[in-house]
Design a protein around this motif. Structure first.
Motif, short mmCIF file in Angstrom:
data_model
loop_
_atom_site.label_atom_id
_atom_site.label_comp_id
_atom_site.label_asym_id
_atom_site.label_seq_id
_atom_site.Cartn_x
_atom_site.Cartn_y
_atom_site.Cartn_z
N ILE A 265 -66.11 -21.24 1.74
CA ILE A 265 -64.86 -20.97 2.43
C ILE A 265 -64.64 -19.46 2.33
O ILE A 265 -64.72 -18.89 1.24
CB ILE A 265 -63.68 -21.79 1.85
CG1 ILE A 265 -62.44 -21.66 2.72
CG2 ILE A 265 -63.39 -21.46 0.41
CD1 ILE A 265 -61.37 -22.71 2.42
N TYR A 266 -64.44 -18.83 3.48
CA TYR A 266 -64.21 -17.39 3.55
C TYR A 266 -62.70 -17.18 3.65
O TYR A 266 -62.05 -17.76 4.52
CB TYR A 266 -64.93 -16.78 4.76
CG TYR A 266 -66.40 -16.61 4.52
CD1 TYR A 266 -66.94 -15.36 4.26
CD2 TYR A 266 -67.25 -17.72 4.51
CE1 TYR A 266 -68.30 -15.20 4.02
CE2 TYR A 266 -68.62 -17.56 4.27
CZ TYR A 266 -69.13 -16.30 4.02
OH TYR A 266 -70.47 -16.14 3.76
N TRP A 267 -62.16 -16.38 2.75
CA TRP A 267 -60.72 -16.16 2.67
C TRP A 267 -60.30 -14.92 3.45
O TRP A 267 -60.85 -13.84 3.24
CB TRP A 267 -60.29 -16.02 1.21
CG TRP A 267 -60.45 -17.29 0.43
CD1 TRP A 267 -61.38 -17.55 -0.53
CD2 TRP A 267 -59.64 -18.45 0.53
NE1 TRP A 267 -61.20 -18.81 -1.02
CE2 TRP A 267 -60.14 -19.39 -0.39
CE3 TRP A 267 -58.53 -18.81 1.32
CZ2 TRP A 267 -59.57 -20.66 -0.55
CZ3 TRP A 267 -57.97 -20.07 1.15
CH2 TRP A 267 -58.49 -20.98 0.23
N VAL A 268 -59.31 -15.10 4.32
CA VAL A 268 -58.72 -14.00 5.08
C VAL A 268 -57.48 -13.54 4.32
O VAL A 268 -56.55 -14.32 4.11
CB VAL A 268 -58.33 -14.44 6.51
CG1 VAL A 268 -57.68 -13.28 7.26
CG2 VAL A 268 -59.55 -14.97 7.26
N ILE A 269 -57.48 -12.29 3.90
CA ILE A 269 -56.38 -11.70 3.15
C ILE A 269 -55.93 -10.45 3.91
O ILE A 269 -56.75 -9.56 4.17
CB ILE A 269 -56.81 -11.33 1.71
CG1 ILE A 269 -57.30 -12.59 0.98
CG2 ILE A 269 -55.67 -10.66 0.96
CD1 ILE A 269 -58.00 -12.31 -0.34
N LYS A 270 -54.66 -10.43 4.29
CA LYS A 270 -54.10 -9.28 5.02
C LYS A 270 -54.90 -8.96 6.29
O LYS A 270 -55.18 -7.81 6.58
CB LYS A 270 -54.04 -8.05 4.11
CG LYS A 270 -53.10 -8.19 2.94
CD LYS A 270 -51.69 -8.15 3.41
CE LYS A 270 -50.72 -7.97 2.27
NZ LYS A 270 -49.36 -7.95 2.73
N GLY A 271 -55.30 -10.00 7.02
CA GLY A 271 -55.96 -9.80 8.29
C GLY A 271 -57.46 -9.51 8.22
O GLY A 271 -58.08 -9.25 9.24
N LEU A 272 -58.04 -9.55 7.01
CA LEU A 272 -59.47 -9.27 6.84
C LEU A 272 -60.12 -10.35 6.00
O LEU A 272 -59.58 -10.76 4.96
CB LEU A 272 -59.67 -7.94 6.10
CG LEU A 272 -59.19 -6.67 6.78
CD1 LEU A 272 -59.23 -5.51 5.80
CD2 LEU A 272 -60.05 -6.36 8.00
N ILE A 273 -61.30 -10.81 6.42
CA ILE A 273 -62.10 -11.63 5.52
C ILE A 273 -62.54 -10.69 4.41
O ILE A 273 -63.11 -9.64 4.67
CB ILE A 273 -63.32 -12.23 6.25
CG1 ILE A 273 -62.88 -13.18 7.36
CG2 ILE A 273 -64.23 -12.95 5.24
CD1 ILE A 273 -64.02 -13.72 8.20
N GLN A 274 -62.25 -11.09 3.14
CA GLN A 274 -62.55 -10.20 2.02
C GLN A 274 -63.40 -10.83 0.94
O GLN A 274 -63.99 -10.14 0.12
CB GLN A 274 -61.26 -9.69 1.39
CG GLN A 274 -60.44 -8.83 2.32
CD GLN A 274 -59.27 -8.17 1.62
OE1 GLN A 274 -59.39 -7.73 0.47
NE2 GLN A 274 -58.15 -8.09 2.29
#
Length: 143
Positions: A56-65
Motif C-alpha cells: 500500500i503506497y501512502w499519499v501524504i500532503k499530495g505526494l506518495i512518500q
C-alpha cells in the motif's frame, strides 16, 4: 502465476511519514497481533495480485512518500454488522521517491510499473526536502 499489483491510499490528517509511523505505533498497541492495518468497506477484487508481493503506497500532503507491504486481508465485522476488509501490513514503512497524486476517495490500484521506487539505502535516513520543494520537483518530474 499471478502478477503483482499495489494499492494507493490517502493518509488523511497525516503531516509526514513520521506522523504516520507514530499514529500506527500508537494503534498497534491496541491490536492483538500488533500489526498495522487499514480497514476498508470494499474488499479488493484483485486480492491475489495484491498478496503476491503488493504494497500500500501512502499519499501524504499530495505526494506518495512511502509504502508498506501487504501481508494479508482479514474479514472484520463492524459493530453495524457490515463485513469489512482489514488490510494487514508489515510494520516497516519504506520511504519512496515522491510522486504527486491528486486527492481521491478510498483506495485505488497502482500498477507496479507506475509505483515509485524505494529510496536507495541510506537516503531514507537523510533529512527530507521541505514539502513545498518536494512537491514542486515532483510536479516537474525531477524526483
Amino acid at each position: 502465476m499471478d502478477k503483482c499489483v499495489n494499492l494507493v491510499k490517502l493518509s488523511v490528517g497525516t503531516e509526514s511519514v513520521e506522523s504516520l509511523m507514530a499514529w500506527q505505533e500508537m494503534r498497534r498497541r491496541e491490536l492483538p497481533e500488533g500489526l498495522p492495518r487499514h480497514v476498508t468497506r470494499m474488499w479488493p477484487k484483485r486480492e491475489a495480485e495484491i498478496l503476491n508481493g503488493g504494497s500500500i503506497y501512502w499519499v501524504i500532503k499530495g505526494l506518495i512518500q512511502c509504502r508498506q507491504r501487504v501481508l494479508r486481508m482479514d474479514e472484520v465485522i463492524g459493530e453495524d454488522g457490515i463485513r469489512r476488509c482489514a488490510i494487514i501490513l508489515e510494520p516497516e514503512l519504506h520511504r519512496t521517491l515522491t510522486a504527486p497524486k491528486r486527492p481521491f476517495q478510498g483506495w485505488r490500484y497502482l500498477k507496479t510499473e507506475d509505483s515509485p521506487a524505494d529510496l536507495p539505502a541510506g537516503k531514507s535516513q537523510e533529512e527530507p526536502l521541505p514539502l513545498e520543494l518536494s512537491q514542486a520537483l515532483a510536479e516537474i518530474g525531477v524526483i
